[in-house]
Design a protein around this motif. Sequence first.
Motif, PDB file in Angstrom:
ATOM      1  N   VAL A 140       2.090  -5.297 -17.943  1.00 23.65           N
ATOM      2  CA  VAL A 140       2.792  -6.429 -17.323  1.00 23.65           C
ATOM      3  C   VAL A 140       3.578  -5.966 -16.098  1.00 23.65           C
ATOM      4  CG1 VAL A 140       4.628  -8.141 -17.641  1.00 23.65           C
ATOM      5  CG2 VAL A 140       2.929  -7.775 -19.449  1.00 23.65           C
ATOM      6  N   ASP A 141       4.283  -4.848 -16.230  1.00 31.46           N
ATOM      7  CA  ASP A 141       5.056  -4.321 -15.100  1.00 31.46           C
ATOM      8  C   ASP A 141       4.137  -3.949 -13.935  1.00 31.46           C
ATOM      9  OD1 ASP A 141       7.485  -4.541 -16.433  1.00 31.46           O
ATOM     10  OD2 ASP A 141       7.302  -2.564 -17.340  1.00 31.46           O
ATOM     11  N   PHE A 142       3.027  -3.308 -14.261  1.00 37.20           N
ATOM     12  CA  PHE A 142       2.084  -2.890 -13.217  1.00 37.20           C
ATOM     13  C   PHE A 142       1.489  -4.101 -12.505  1.00 37.20           C
ATOM     14  CE2 PHE A 142      -2.301  -1.910 -11.926  1.00 37.20           C
ATOM     15  CZ  PHE A 142      -2.057  -0.885 -11.025  1.00 37.20           C
ATOM     16  N   MET A 143       1.089  -5.105 -13.272  1.00 38.02           N
ATOM     17  CA  MET A 143       0.489  -6.294 -12.673  1.00 38.02           C
ATOM     18  C   MET A 143       1.502  -7.063 -11.827  1.00 38.02           C
ATOM     19  SD  MET A 143      -2.645  -6.180 -13.354  1.00 38.02           S
ATOM     20  CE  MET A 143      -3.078  -7.800 -12.703  1.00 38.02           C
ATOM     21  N   ALA A 144       2.751  -7.100 -12.265  1.00 34.02           N
ATOM     22  CA  ALA A 144       3.791  -7.774 -11.477  1.00 34.02           C
ATOM     23  C   ALA A 144       3.997  -7.059 -10.147  1.00 34.02           C
ATOM     24  CB  ALA A 144       5.098  -7.815 -12.266  1.00 34.02           C
ATOM     25  N   LEU A 145       3.960  -5.737 -10.183  1.00 32.20           N
ATOM     26  CA  LEU A 145       4.114  -4.958  -8.952  1.00 32.20           C
ATOM     27  C   LEU A 145       2.929  -5.177  -8.016  1.00 32.20           C
ATOM     28  CD1 LEU A 145       5.651  -2.827  -7.300  1.00 32.20           C
ATOM     29  CD2 LEU A 145       4.435  -1.064  -8.611  1.00 32.20           C
ATOM     30  N   MET A 146       1.715  -5.130  -8.564  1.00 35.41           N
ATOM     31  CA  MET A 146       0.524  -5.334  -7.743  1.00 35.41           C
ATOM     32  C   MET A 146       0.476  -6.755  -7.182  1.00 35.41           C
ATOM     33  SD  MET A 146      -1.046  -2.474  -7.553  1.00 35.41           S
ATOM     34  CE  MET A 146       0.613  -1.765  -7.541  1.00 35.41           C
ATOM     35  N   GLU A 147       0.892  -7.721  -7.989  1.00 35.06           N
ATOM     36  CA  GLU A 147       0.925  -9.109  -7.533  1.00 35.06           C
ATOM     37  C   GLU A 147       1.905  -9.269  -6.374  1.00 35.06           C
ATOM     38  OE1 GLU A 147       1.098 -12.987 -10.173  1.00 35.06           O
ATOM     39  OE2 GLU A 147       3.129 -12.366  -9.622  1.00 35.06           O
ATOM     40  N   ASN A 148       3.004  -8.534  -6.432  1.00 32.68           N
ATOM     41  CA  ASN A 148       3.989  -8.594  -5.350  1.00 32.68           C
ATOM     42  C   ASN A 148       3.378  -8.119  -4.032  1.00 32.68           C
ATOM     43  OD1 ASN A 148       6.798  -8.895  -4.349  1.00 32.68           O
ATOM     44  ND2 ASN A 148       6.691  -6.675  -4.125  1.00 32.68           N
ATOM     45  N   PHE A 149       2.581  -7.059  -4.090  1.00 35.86           N
ATOM     46  CA  PHE A 149       1.887  -6.588  -2.884  1.00 35.86           C
ATOM     47  C   PHE A 149       0.860  -7.620  -2.416  1.00 35.86           C
ATOM     48  CE2 PHE A 149       3.304  -2.340  -4.360  1.00 35.86           C
ATOM     49  CZ  PHE A 149       3.869  -1.887  -3.175  1.00 35.86           C
ATOM     50  N   LEU A 150       0.118  -8.181  -3.364  1.00 39.74           N
ATOM     51  CA  LEU A 150      -0.908  -9.160  -3.017  1.00 39.74           C
ATOM     52  C   LEU A 150      -0.300 -10.397  -2.370  1.00 39.74           C
ATOM     53  CD1 LEU A 150      -3.920  -9.966  -3.232  1.00 39.74           C
ATOM     54  CD2 LEU A 150      -3.388 -10.963  -5.471  1.00 39.74           C
ATOM     55  N   ARG A 151       0.863 -10.789  -2.856  1.00 41.69           N
ATOM     56  CA  ARG A 151       1.521 -11.999  -2.357  1.00 41.69           C
ATOM     57  C   ARG A 151       2.180 -11.771  -0.993  1.00 41.69           C
ATOM     58  NH1 ARG A 151       4.125 -12.676  -6.619  1.00 41.69           N
ATOM     59  NH2 ARG A 151       6.115 -11.788  -5.949  1.00 41.69           N
ATOM     60  N   ASN A 152       2.323 -10.521  -0.612  1.00 38.17           N
ATOM     61  CA  ASN A 152       3.017 -10.198   0.644  1.00 38.17           C
ATOM     62  C   ASN A 152       2.185  -9.275   1.529  1.00 38.17           C
ATOM     63  OD1 ASN A 152       6.019 -11.268   0.261  1.00 38.17           O
ATOM     64  ND2 ASN A 152       5.377 -10.380  -1.691  1.00 38.17           N
ATOM     65  N   LEU A 153       0.910  -9.562   1.612  1.00 41.34           N
ATOM     66  CA  LEU A 153       0.005  -8.699   2.373  1.00 41.34           C
ATOM     67  C   LEU A 153       0.380  -8.604   3.849  1.00 41.34           C
ATOM     68  CD1 LEU A 153      -3.439  -9.732   0.824  1.00 41.34           C
ATOM     69  CD2 LEU A 153      -2.206  -7.583   0.493  1.00 41.34           C
ATOM     70  N   GLU A 154       1.013  -9.647   4.369  1.00 46.25           N
ATOM     71  CA  GLU A 154       1.381  -9.622   5.792  1.00 46.25           C
ATOM     72  C   GLU A 154       2.400  -8.533   6.093  1.00 46.25           C
ATOM     73  OE1 GLU A 154       4.193 -12.585   3.825  1.00 46.25           O
ATOM     74  OE2 GLU A 154       2.101 -11.945   3.659  1.00 46.25           O
ATOM     75  N   HIS A 155       3.121  -8.081   5.054  1.00 43.31           N
ATOM     76  CA  HIS A 155       4.119  -7.024   5.252  1.00 43.31           C
ATOM     77  C   HIS A 155       3.491  -5.635   5.289  1.00 43.31           C
ATOM     78  CE1 HIS A 155       7.595  -9.662   4.932  1.00 43.31           C
ATOM     79  NE2 HIS A 155       7.063 -10.214   3.858  1.00 43.31           N
ATOM     80  N   ILE A 156       2.233  -5.551   4.913  1.00 45.65           N
ATOM     81  CA  ILE A 156       1.579  -4.235   4.904  1.00 45.65           C
ATOM     82  C   ILE A 156       0.374  -4.208   5.849  1.00 45.65           C
ATOM     83  CG2 ILE A 156       2.374  -3.539   2.626  1.00 45.65           C
ATOM     84  CD1 ILE A 156      -0.198  -4.508   1.426  1.00 45.65           C
ATOM     85  N   GLY A 157       0.439  -5.047   6.878  1.00 49.86           N
ATOM     86  CA  GLY A 157      -0.546  -4.953   7.951  1.00 49.86           C
ATOM     87  C   GLY A 157      -1.694  -5.934   7.926  1.00 49.86           C
TER      88      GLY A 157
END
Length: 206
Positions: A140-157
């Motif tokens: 659950v923790d891992f998926m929440a972290l990965m989802e955070n990256f997925l939801r904010n892709l504009e912040h990583i280029g």
Amino acid sequence: MNSVFNLALLTSFCAAVLVALMSAPLIEIIMTALLLALVFFSKDDQNSQLLTFCFAVVFVLSSIVVYILETVVYPSVNGGFFQNIYAFSSQLLLSMLLLFILKHRMTVAVLLTRGKSASVFEKNYAEGPLYLLVMVLVFVDFMALMENFLRNLEHIGVREETARTFWEVTFFYDYFAYLKAVPMLLCVTILYVGLIVRTKRQPIQG
């Protein structure tokens, strides 16, 4: 009083106090209160005390981490994306730590008892289910972290036109507390069941 009982009692008490002082969610307050009660229920069983101690230690560390995040990290970080990275990463590390402690419970037992207690090294039927439930917490923790990256892709280029597609992906973010609460409560239940099984199967020895 044996050393494992004293450590489990002290750690569980500290966890309960810290969680209350941090105004943590109700589920965490209930969890720490149940752990504290479990220490007294297992006052004659060092094996169960040790398992309870493992969970209480992580709760204490979790409260300390939350305090540091709220007082030091969050004020110096702008944007929910980066704050969530710290939040979910810390939760993931704590869950992995709990998994590691459970996996190496015998080593912890040796360090705490110096090999002087036989019962602490006996098999506890709660260990398997507990290990599985903690793996769920890690997931659950891992998926929440990965989802955070997925939801904010504009912040990583990633181009905003593409990133916008994933802005509404919030399942783990929205239900994070509930997804964590269920396995956590099940862990306490399994700890109690494990104690009952051990108590009924054989006399508790120091």
